[in-house]
Design a protein around this motif. Sequence first.
Motif, mmCIF file in Angstrom:
data_model
loop_
_atom_site.group_PDB
_atom_site.id
_atom_site.type_symbol
_atom_site.label_atom_id
_atom_site.label_comp_id
_atom_site.label_asym_id
_atom_site.label_seq_id
_atom_site.Cartn_x
_atom_site.Cartn_y
_atom_site.Cartn_z
ATOM 1 N N THR A 91 45.701 -3.286 22.484
ATOM 2 C CA THR A 91 46.653 -2.616 21.604
ATOM 3 C C THR A 91 48.069 -3.196 21.717
ATOM 4 O O THR A 91 48.816 -3.202 20.737
ATOM 5 N N LYS A 92 48.440 -3.633 22.920
ATOM 6 C CA LYS A 92 49.832 -3.983 23.210
ATOM 7 C C LYS A 92 50.111 -5.447 22.843
ATOM 8 O O LYS A 92 50.013 -5.793 21.685
ATOM 9 N N ASN A 139 53.746 0.304 34.798
ATOM 10 C CA ASN A 139 54.218 1.002 33.606
ATOM 11 C C ASN A 139 54.596 2.432 34.010
ATOM 12 O O ASN A 139 53.688 3.190 34.360
ATOM 13 N N GLU A 188 48.251 -2.552 39.018
ATOM 14 C CA GLU A 188 49.010 -2.826 37.807
ATOM 15 C C GLU A 188 50.246 -3.555 38.275
ATOM 16 O O GLU A 188 50.893 -3.115 39.219
ATOM 17 N N VAL A 224 44.151 -0.150 17.889
ATOM 18 C CA VAL A 224 43.951 0.343 19.256
ATOM 19 C C VAL A 224 42.659 -0.294 19.746
ATOM 20 O O VAL A 224 41.610 -0.159 19.096
ATOM 21 N N LEU A 225 42.747 -0.998 20.876
ATOM 22 C CA LEU A 225 41.622 -1.818 21.316
ATOM 23 C C LEU A 225 41.777 -2.132 22.802
ATOM 24 O O LEU A 225 42.898 -2.182 23.311
ATOM 25 N N SER A 257 39.249 0.893 23.158
ATOM 26 C CA SER A 257 40.650 1.123 23.500
ATOM 27 C C SER A 257 40.882 0.646 24.929
ATOM 28 O O SER A 257 39.915 0.400 25.672
ATOM 29 N N GLY A 258 42.158 0.554 25.294
ATOM 30 C CA GLY A 258 42.462 0.223 26.686
ATOM 31 C C GLY A 258 41.866 1.252 27.632
ATOM 32 O O GLY A 258 41.335 0.917 28.692
ATOM 33 N N MET A 259 41.901 2.535 27.252
ATOM 34 C CA MET A 259 41.342 3.577 28.117
ATOM 35 C C MET A 259 39.821 3.460 28.240
ATOM 36 O O MET A 259 39.259 3.794 29.283
ATOM 37 N N THR A 261 47.726 -5.640 31.300
ATOM 38 C CA THR A 261 48.348 -5.382 30.002
ATOM 39 C C THR A 261 49.805 -5.844 29.946
ATOM 40 O O THR A 261 50.225 -6.483 28.981
ATOM 41 N N PHE A 262 50.595 -5.507 30.975
ATOM 42 C CA PHE A 262 52.030 -5.812 30.934
ATOM 43 C C PHE A 262 52.307 -7.298 31.048
ATOM 44 O O PHE A 262 53.203 -7.822 30.411
ATOM 45 N N SER A 289 44.782 -3.299 27.735
ATOM 46 C CA SER A 289 45.001 -2.597 26.486
ATOM 47 C C SER A 289 45.379 -3.684 25.476
ATOM 48 O O SER A 289 46.518 -4.159 25.468
ATOM 49 N N TYR A 324 49.669 3.320 34.639
ATOM 50 C CA TYR A 324 49.685 3.913 33.303
ATOM 51 C C TYR A 324 49.250 5.375 33.413
ATOM 52 O O TYR A 324 48.228 5.686 34.019
ATOM 53 N N ASP A 373 44.886 -4.147 35.923
ATOM 54 C CA ASP A 373 45.292 -3.877 34.548
ATOM 55 C C ASP A 373 46.378 -4.896 34.206
ATOM 56 O O ASP A 373 47.501 -4.805 34.687
#
Length: 396
Positions: A216-217, A167, A163, A226-227, A92-94, A194-195, A214, A117, A192
């Motif tokens: 996932t996004k 987020n 980030e 979820v990854l 997961s991202g976490m 992700t965005f 993440s 996040y 991070d």
Amino acid sequence: MAPDDPTSAASPADPHEDLSPATLAVVAGRPARAQQAPVNPPLVLSSTYVSQGVPAPGELLYARQGTETWRAFEEALGRLERSRHPALVVGSGMAAVAAALALVPPGGRVVLPRHAYQVTLVLARELAERGVLEVELVDVADTDAVLAAVRGDGRPAAMLWVESPTNPMLEVADLPALVAGAHEVGALVAVDNTFSTPLGQRPLTLGADVVVHSVTKFLAGHSDVVLGALLADDDALHARLHAHRTTHGSIAGPFEVWLALRGLRTLALRVSRAQASAALLAARLAEHPAVAEVRHPSLPGDPGHERAGRLMDGYGAVLGVRPHGGESAADAVVAGLRLWVPATSLGGVESTIERRRRFATESATVPTDLLRLSVGIEDVEDLWRDLDGALRAAVR
Ligand SMILES: *Cc1c(COP(=O)(O)O)cnc(C)c1O
């Protein structure tokens, strides 16, 4: 790789010079071209591999250490982020965030955006409470304040966490200045991404030490897995992150990774469409009588506009909107929508919306009436009609 494989065109000595990201998303991580070879990597369901004697380095041995299904995705994301190494996919991202924070030496100080996040901040605080590390929160858009915190009066931070955009507040950091300043005092820089996705910015090319996703996004993009993933250019850092995954066991299932690579193939199409729609919706919302404030870096008046235009390709597909009428009006907007899905998460093909402060763990400096909108790939006029109707009904 076969000689006519377009992904082998770049010199391995210079991974930062390569095909465009939109092309890499399609061509990287394919099986070698050979007569009757499959075009897509196979989904292999096997916990172990035939092996005897002393295994050679990198040999497939046991599926907690690596699988051919992971490798295809890891190769593709590594190329997209212009990394010297393949990405490391995790559960997961976490799991990726936790692995990156585990690089901080005992008692080291980590400087994080106060609007990172929320679960990243929950984890950092928990580690601080246990004395594992120290946490200092900053406004990541305020470069001087961030670097002052990193220098810390002669006791430098061990890690700067970035980030950008954040987020859910969509603040934009001056990433090159932060990387340079943090490295001056020997702090690791973790981003991070992700965005932004690697289409928007590639932090390793700016000198960042670790990139976290993440998956996932936007990368997987269909709200069905979820990854997470990690990237690092430095050999020793990459090896430590790989070892962390193996020993902590925070691994991904092969099917999820196979789906993520399938999703990644259309990343450029999805993100360019979603970004264009997000910018159009942001501009219209900024003129809407029911709207008090819109945050999106595409807007000329947005605090992150100039920086995002200079540092990023595209402004992202997430918006922040505050309707007139406060928290109850914001909840009424969500309840009044028919097309937008009321749900957490973001980066899927479907547009989603949520009031972030419905979570007790969300930062207290995030306005209680802030709606976070993740724009998908539906027809933008359909999205607009739904949003406009819900806003007019909720705010009278
Ligand atoms: C969702 C998210 C995460 C956590 O990822 P999961 O896949 O949900 O574990 C981390 N960082 C950001 C910016 C996110 O949006």
